[in-house]
Design an enzyme around this catalytic site. Structure first.
Site, short mmCIF file in Angstrom:
data_model
loop_
_atom_site.label_atom_id
_atom_site.label_comp_id
_atom_site.label_asym_id
_atom_site.label_seq_id
_atom_site.Cartn_x
_atom_site.Cartn_y
_atom_site.Cartn_z
N ALA C 176 1.22 -0.58 0.05
CA ALA C 176 0.23 0.01 -0.29
C ALA C 176 1.14 1.17 0.24
O ALA C 176 1.64 1.16 1.22
CB ALA C 176 -0.59 0.00 0.71
N LYS C 177 0.45 1.91 -0.47
CA LYS C 177 1.80 3.64 -1.08
C LYS C 177 0.09 4.83 -0.52
O LYS C 177 -0.52 4.98 -1.15
CB LYS C 177 1.76 3.30 -3.00
CG LYS C 177 2.47 5.14 -2.73
CD LYS C 177 2.92 4.33 -3.79
CE LYS C 177 3.22 6.04 -4.68
NZ LYS C 177 2.58 7.00 -5.73
#
Lengths: 265, 265, 265, 265, 265
Positions: C176-177
């Site tokens: 997850a960015k």
């Protein structure tokens, strides 16, 4: 983007598309100046000129007339397009599948994207499918990259045209057809943003021979890889003359004067 | 557009479609003048007339009645259509797949396009699929080319009708059914814009024999390739008489007087 | 979420994505500071740096430039993205199919989700299809987890960023960015909510070397598993220097001072 | 429309459908008068009556209860339907695929069409798919032909009901279930418009034995081919009695008096 | 509805689902009371308790954690769900395909339906597809039957909850998870409307042991077939204690006092 220099769409790395979808996009009004231009046979004959690397038409025109010209003309299947009977936020219906275009004999496909339209998302997803299907059939992909719509106050700014050219590169077009941004310097900016995607200038509405050729020359000098032209050819009484001139400028890198001389010879 | 002269839809290059989808499009009101016209059998009997090159009906009518007439009548499967119980921006639902139309025995398919409607984009994409499926099954394609909708102030202008005819050509219809534009000269303009696509005149609401035949004659003389007619046949007490007359005008290129005489004999 | 430590996307369990889709998302303006950054070749060269575990680009860039770099660069196919020519409720078009991404040589796929947008439902369903197709092809999945839209007053609150990270875990992203939430403590909260999904910090707009490296260090110390960075690399005159520093911090767990020294050596 | 006289749906060319989808369409309120009617087993037992040619239920009811009744009851799979928890422009969700209905043991399928609704186009296209799939599986098709929606001021006018019956014929239904138009003469008009499609009367809300039977008798005498009834059966304490009476009227063409006597015997 | 007593979802005909999709539906806030509840491993450990017949989670949680628990926990794949970052008319995205749920090891599937929402039609059609695909894979189907939306003034009325339970039966759910309607008598009404579909009570927000167990007891006594519980388990410091108590009430039909004693032992 994939290299197209070894495909029928290009000649010496340059592209000259004769566009003839005005009957759908603008209607009969575009044929008033030269009534015979309403007849697709007239335009297919023009497209035999060696300067023309492909003729862009909608499906119905191709079905009806291309069988007589497949030895002499390269076919660019214009896959989407819409009448202007309808007036809403810019959009364009997909009128032709890639598979059937191949069957009719297409050498390349074309697609209009109205970046900035409220329909941009949907159009971009249609482009995805068409682009990937074209890859399966080894057909070059030309994008009519025309920012237009609610959010755009000015679609002729250099930065807007440059953005459109970049969009063409990022989304996977091999050729981006853009509006001429008004100067050679601006055209250089646009071409730079497109990276390996070839940027070609859109002919637009009819202008004098000299003015038109000067713009094409400036575009080519700035890194443009050719032209897509319709009205500036078929709205002329002698379309072959302007094609002679364009051949000089685009493929021979001649001066405007040399080109004008060719047109008059 | 593909040539249809060797298909059942044409006779000597001309087309006469008996249209009978009024029960869906307009409802029972269209059968009030001649109550037996509500009975599909009555109309199938009329369609046996040699002047009729095909009968256009919706799926349910074809399923129920065509099995008794397949030797005597050519079937034009009208694929879309909508009731007027509903009133909104012009649209039309697709009620019949091409594949099933073929199975029921269709010789050709028909599709209404409301150019200028806010639903034009969607309808045009439905047309794409149907037209390409029809090609796979070698079925001629007839477009009911009817500009209509929010953006159109006047759908009877020659330029609007001519635009619709051009749209039919560009999108790949073999026959374009259009409203009569009011004069032979105007009809000539319309036919010219359609190129190789055959333009046929829509019969419209009922008129006197003479007025109706004069308009048909004018349309044919101007390059029209036939007629699609419903109410002007089945709302008459003796539909065979007007068909006798139409046969003279459309296929024999007779005068209106000769045709009127045929109708009365 | 599936383990990715044995895939090309990770090095010692950490991830450094060089993101280069700014030409589509922001347009030419992002290349003004360092004009050569507009040229994809320039950025592909930068991506050869051993600190970079993958380069994220759109389809067209990958088609045109990746064939020359497939031995030296891992490809992260950024599957959706939209221009900012268009301005509406946040949305993003899917520009690349998983299958074709695999064919072009992708080692992983990326997808932006605008949680909180009125288009969240549709985007989440697009993510479902892409995530499951990626599983079939054994491609790690990175989510750009960016809450944004009508219902969100503040997308920089820790709880919003933590929610986005949780959403990434629940929906099946491997990485997850997220935006940096402003402190190491907050980053710890975010990472905790993501469970086994690796949380990486988004580089954001350009900052000084020291400020940027301090934030990255704080993120890593708090449980962050790496960085996705674009402008903070390619908008620098010497991108390799900052990559040297990032390599120290991310993979060697070095101090900011050590990293700054590496950048200057 | 295809002939159904040799299918389980018909007996001597007539049809009596016991409809039991009120739990979905109206909710528990319809079971208040006779609480045991909430139990599907109660209604399946009633459906064993020889007058009932099929029982119409939704998927979940069929899955749970039909396995015990497949030797004694013909199953009409009601494919769409919607709760009235929701209140908007008339629409109905498709809750059951034709293929799975066949698997569960359906002998016929049913579909509600709200002609005149803003959702008419979409519902008609759903009907197309279902009708054509039913043809593949040789399942008769019953349309609940119920004009309703924004554009309709009065859905009980004879011409509206007649239009709905015609729509059923044109779109390909084998049986059209319509509201009783109030008189035998009006019912005759409706039946005539439906051509070969069988028109059956909808039972509607509960009325006295005599009033109800008189209406059914009038409908049959006018050309109606049967009845679809729910509340007028299961909201009665002794549903078998009214079925005895209906059997007389529908299949034996008996008088209302004879039928009432049968109900009381 | 199909019988599920021989599936892993049931024990002695009863069902106890531990629901753990709060991270997606409500976000990190639900984990504040007991921070370790944010860690899926913590909850998977709890789910090993013999009272739990299945654990309901979203796809990403299952992918990441279920491989270590597949011998000890039955997996209920919650197929749809939405964050509350977004706030609009109730809707829920489908985040997991049935086929992939099967591949990950699901023993059953779950789906939320917001009856009464303007999205009811669309959600019901999504349910159709999922329910039929679940039948192909022999997976029991649980519906979170939650009326909610614009048209509903009060979703806690007995008649609304009873309607939802009926909807679950009619549409084909094997188990309907509903809100507790407030009394044993009301719960009896709800269960009666669901026919053979098992009605289970939703745990809801956290309450005292005694109050919660009394409600569960009343629900079971009234014909409820179990419980789906999340916060009332994982927001407790000792979740195994409340599960000991629930086991007594649900599977042993013990009194609340006996159950409380079990919880304290």
């Amino acid at each position: 983007m994939r290299p197209i220099d070894n495909t029928p769409l290009a000649r010496n790395g340059k592209v000259l598309i004769l566009a003839y979808d005005h009957g759908l996009e603008h209607g009969p009004v575009d044929f008033e100046a030269v009534p015979e231009s309403a007849d697709p046979e007239h335009v297919f004959e023009v497209a035999k000129h060696p300067a023309v690397t492909s003729l862009a038409v909608q499906k119905g025109i191709a079905e009806a007339y291309y069988p007589s010209y497949e030895d002499d003309v390269n076919l660019l299947a214009k896959l989407n397009g819409t009448s202007n009977l309808w007036m809403g936020e810019p959009d364009s219906s997909v009128n032709w599948s890639v598979e059937y275009a191949k069957e009719v004999g297409a050498d390349a496909v074309g697609f209009t994207l109205y970046g900035g339209s409220n329909n941009e998302i949907e159009m971009t997803e249609e482009f995805r499918e068409i682009q990937e299907q074209a890859r399966e059939h080894d057909l070059p992909v030309v994008m009519w990259a025309y920012p237009r719509g609610q959010g755009l106050k000015n679609d002729k700014k250099t930065e807007t045209i440059a953005y459109a050219a970049r969009q063409a590169l990022e989304l996977g077009a091999d050729v981006a057809k853009v509006k001429y941004p008004g100067s050679s310097e601006a055209m250089g900016e646009v071409a730079k943003m497109a990276g390996k995607t070839k940027v070609i200038m859109s002919g637009g509405s009819k202008r004098s021979d000299e003015q038109f050729l000067q713009e094409v020359k400036a575009a080519i000098d700035a890194g443009g890889k050719g032209l897509a032209v319709g009205r500036n050819v078929f709205q002329r009484e002698h379309p072959e003359r302007i094609l002679d001139a364009l051949e000089q400028i685009i493929f021979e890198e001649a001066s405007v004067d040399t080109a004008l001389a060719a047109a008059e010879s």
